[in-house]
Design an enzyme around this catalytic site. Structure first.
Site, short mmCIF file in Angstrom:
data_model
loop_
_atom_site.label_atom_id
_atom_site.label_comp_id
_atom_site.label_asym_id
_atom_site.label_seq_id
_atom_site.Cartn_x
_atom_site.Cartn_y
_atom_site.Cartn_z
N GLU A 50 0.84 -1.20 0.00
CA GLU A 50 0.00 0.00 0.00
C GLU A 50 0.88 1.25 0.00
O GLU A 50 1.57 1.53 0.98
CB GLU A 50 -0.91 0.02 1.23
CG GLU A 50 -1.75 1.30 1.33
CD GLU A 50 -2.44 1.49 2.66
OE1 GLU A 50 -2.80 2.63 2.98
OE2 GLU A 50 -2.61 0.48 3.40
N ARG A 54 0.53 10.43 0.08
CA ARG A 54 0.86 11.50 1.01
C ARG A 54 2.08 12.30 0.58
O ARG A 54 2.47 13.26 1.25
CB ARG A 54 1.11 10.94 2.42
CG ARG A 54 -0.06 10.18 3.00
CD ARG A 54 0.28 9.63 4.37
NE ARG A 54 -0.72 8.68 4.85
CZ ARG A 54 -0.62 8.00 5.97
NH1 ARG A 54 0.44 8.15 6.74
NH2 ARG A 54 -1.58 7.14 6.32
N LYS A 137 -11.24 -1.87 6.50
CA LYS A 137 -10.07 -1.45 7.27
C LYS A 137 -10.55 -0.89 8.60
O LYS A 137 -11.47 -0.06 8.64
CB LYS A 137 -9.32 -0.38 6.47
CG LYS A 137 -8.22 0.36 7.21
CD LYS A 137 -7.65 1.43 6.28
CE LYS A 137 -6.65 2.33 6.99
NZ LYS A 137 -6.07 3.34 6.07
#
Length: 216
Positions: A50, A54, A137
């Site tokens: 993943e 950012r 999640k």
């Protein structure tokens, strides 16, 4: 572009979770690090990667990692429909979000991107379940009550599988992975910033091997 449903996405996410007990959560600042980082993690037994959106390098990192044999790269920190479009264009095979909005879910379904949506309460989990999503999640895991909270949610909602992320570490990973409603966990400790910056790929591969041995 092939549309998918929540049920389709959950099937894909459960397949992804079965690959390894830990999904590395990666913050890539330099695209030059992307391929060797992915190669080290895959070699260590953690094929699902993943890459969080950012940093300015994130999309290029996804493109580079998508070329690594044996790896399955996804985009994390999806927040807007544009994030989804950009992630798919970069080669992401799955998406991860801190929460879920109607527009984000619709974008993922339209682009055929399996979404691992964040939820931290029973209400949020039930809302996603209504849309066909039974693999979610649990975020932010530790500050949302940790393994005890997730165990409690699992009692009335045993049909939902979770990937806890946020504060998961070698010290508490087993607490989560031992729960029947936890299929895998997300963690950043397998790719610490200092090792990435110094190019210690052997060290990262070693951390990945240890994480891959965790039992669930």
């Amino acid at each position: 572009m092939t549309r998918i449903t929540g049920k389709d996405a959950s099937v894909k996410n459960r397949e992804l979770a079965a690959l390894a007990p830990i999904i590395p959560v990666l913050v890539v600042n330099d695209v030059a690090h992307a391929r060797p980082l992915a190669e080290a993690l895959v070699a260590g037994g953690l094929p699902a990667l993943e890459v969080t959106l950012r940093t300015p390098a994130a999309l290029d990192a996804i493109r580079a990692m998508a070329e690594v044999p044996g790896g399955v790269v996804g985009a994390g920190t999806l927040v807007t429909p544009q994030d989804v479009a950009d992630a798919v264009a970069a080669g992401a095979k799955f998406g991860v979000s801190p929460g879920a909005t109607a527009s984000l879910i619709a974008a993922c379904e339209e682009h055929g991107l399996p979404l691992l949506a964040g939820a931290s309460t029973a209400t949020e989990a039930m809302a996603m379940l209504e849309r066909g999503y039974d693999m979610l999640k649990f975020f932010p895991a530790e500050t949302s009550g940790g393994a005890p909270a997730l165990k409690a949610i699992g009692a009335p909602l045993p049909q939902i599988g979770f990937c806890p992320t946020g504060g998961v570490s070698p010290k508490n990973a087993n607490d989560y992975l031992s729960l029947p409603n936890v299929l895998c966990a997300g963690g950043s400790w397998v790719a610490p910033a200092d090792k990435v910056e110094s190019g210690d790929w052997t060290g990262i591969e070693s951390l990945a091997r240890e994480a891959a041995k965790l039992e669930r």
